[in-house]
Design a protein around this motif. Sequence first.
Motif, short mmCIF file in Angstrom:
data_model
loop_
_atom_site.label_atom_id
_atom_site.label_comp_id
_atom_site.label_asym_id
_atom_site.label_seq_id
_atom_site.Cartn_x
_atom_site.Cartn_y
_atom_site.Cartn_z
N ALA A 1 6.86 10.80 -15.87
CA ALA A 1 6.72 12.09 -16.53
C ALA A 1 6.22 11.84 -17.94
O ALA A 1 6.67 10.90 -18.60
N GLY A 2 5.26 12.63 -18.38
CA GLY A 2 4.72 12.41 -19.71
C GLY A 2 3.92 13.60 -20.20
O GLY A 2 3.82 14.62 -19.54
N VAL A 3 3.36 13.42 -21.37
CA VAL A 3 2.53 14.43 -22.01
C VAL A 3 1.14 13.84 -22.19
O VAL A 3 0.99 12.69 -22.60
N ARG A 4 0.12 14.61 -21.84
CA ARG A 4 -1.26 14.15 -21.99
C ARG A 4 -1.91 14.91 -23.14
O ARG A 4 -1.79 16.12 -23.25
N LEU A 5 -2.59 14.18 -24.01
CA LEU A 5 -3.32 14.74 -25.13
C LEU A 5 -4.79 14.84 -24.74
O LEU A 5 -5.41 13.84 -24.38
N ASN A 6 -5.34 16.04 -24.77
CA ASN A 6 -6.75 16.26 -24.45
C ASN A 6 -7.54 16.36 -25.74
O ASN A 6 -7.22 17.18 -26.60
N PHE A 7 -8.55 15.52 -25.88
CA PHE A 7 -9.38 15.60 -27.10
C PHE A 7 -10.83 15.44 -26.75
O PHE A 7 -11.24 15.15 -25.70
N THR B 1 0.87 -1.17 0.00
CA THR B 1 0.00 0.00 0.00
C THR B 1 0.91 1.22 0.00
O THR B 1 1.95 1.23 0.65
N GLY B 2 0.51 2.24 -0.72
CA GLY B 2 1.33 3.43 -0.79
C GLY B 2 0.52 4.65 -1.16
O GLY B 2 -0.71 4.64 -1.09
N TYR B 3 1.21 5.67 -1.58
CA TYR B 3 0.56 6.92 -1.97
C TYR B 3 1.28 7.49 -3.18
O TYR B 3 2.40 7.09 -3.51
N SER B 4 0.61 8.39 -3.84
CA SER B 4 1.25 9.09 -4.95
C SER B 4 0.81 10.54 -4.94
O SER B 4 -0.24 10.90 -4.39
N LEU B 5 1.63 11.36 -5.53
CA LEU B 5 1.30 12.76 -5.72
C LEU B 5 1.70 13.13 -7.13
O LEU B 5 2.84 12.90 -7.55
N GLY B 6 0.77 13.67 -7.86
CA GLY B 6 1.04 14.05 -9.24
C GLY B 6 0.69 15.51 -9.49
O GLY B 6 -0.09 16.12 -8.75
N LEU B 7 1.26 16.03 -10.54
CA LEU B 7 0.99 17.39 -11.00
C LEU B 7 0.67 17.34 -12.49
O LEU B 7 1.32 16.60 -13.23
N VAL B 8 -0.32 18.09 -12.90
CA VAL B 8 -0.66 18.23 -14.31
C VAL B 8 -0.65 19.71 -14.64
O VAL B 8 -1.37 20.49 -14.00
N TYR B 9 0.18 20.10 -15.60
CA TYR B 9 0.28 21.49 -16.01
C TYR B 9 -0.21 21.62 -17.45
O TYR B 9 0.34 20.98 -18.36
N ALA B 10 -1.25 22.41 -17.67
CA ALA B 10 -1.83 22.59 -19.00
C ALA B 10 -0.99 23.55 -19.81
O ALA B 10 -0.84 24.72 -19.45
N LEU B 11 -0.41 23.04 -20.91
CA LEU B 11 0.35 23.89 -21.82
C LEU B 11 -0.58 24.72 -22.69
O LEU B 11 -0.35 25.90 -22.92
N ASN B 12 -1.61 24.06 -23.21
CA ASN B 12 -2.64 24.71 -24.01
C ASN B 12 -3.88 23.81 -23.95
O ASN B 12 -3.93 22.89 -23.13
N LYS B 13 -4.86 24.03 -24.81
CA LYS B 13 -6.09 23.23 -24.75
C LYS B 13 -5.87 21.77 -25.15
O LYS B 13 -6.64 20.90 -24.75
N GLN B 14 -4.83 21.47 -25.92
CA GLN B 14 -4.61 20.11 -26.39
C GLN B 14 -3.60 19.32 -25.58
O GLN B 14 -3.73 18.11 -25.47
#
Length: 105
Positions: free
Chosen positions: A99-105, A66-79
């Motif tokens: 670490a990665g990049v998320r694509l919003n669609f 059992t553990g925990y996590s903490l994440g951050l998401v920073y929006a570069l633009n709408k996509q």
Amino acid sequence: MGGNYPVHEKVDITGTASFVDNEYTDDSNNSDRGYELEFGGRVQALQKLELTPTLVNVHSDNYEATGYSLGLVYALNKQFSLRTRMRKFSDDNVTDFFAGVRLNF
């Protein structure tokens, strides 16, 4: 598989269930199968910044923790958004970073 439930304009409760299949390439060539459960939240701290704290539970053939996590998401633009996450488990043997990049669609 996962989902979220909004509890406030800037706060969601989140949950996921995942199948885990780890293959090891050491001399034993073992595999480790099981599942992972995560329960947490998503908080919009600033207009372009989200915090994602979660509790994590992993059950597999050779490992339970059992553990925990903490994440951050920073929006570069709408996509596109940048995402980072750190996970720490109770047995102190496993800590991982993502670490990665998320694509919003």
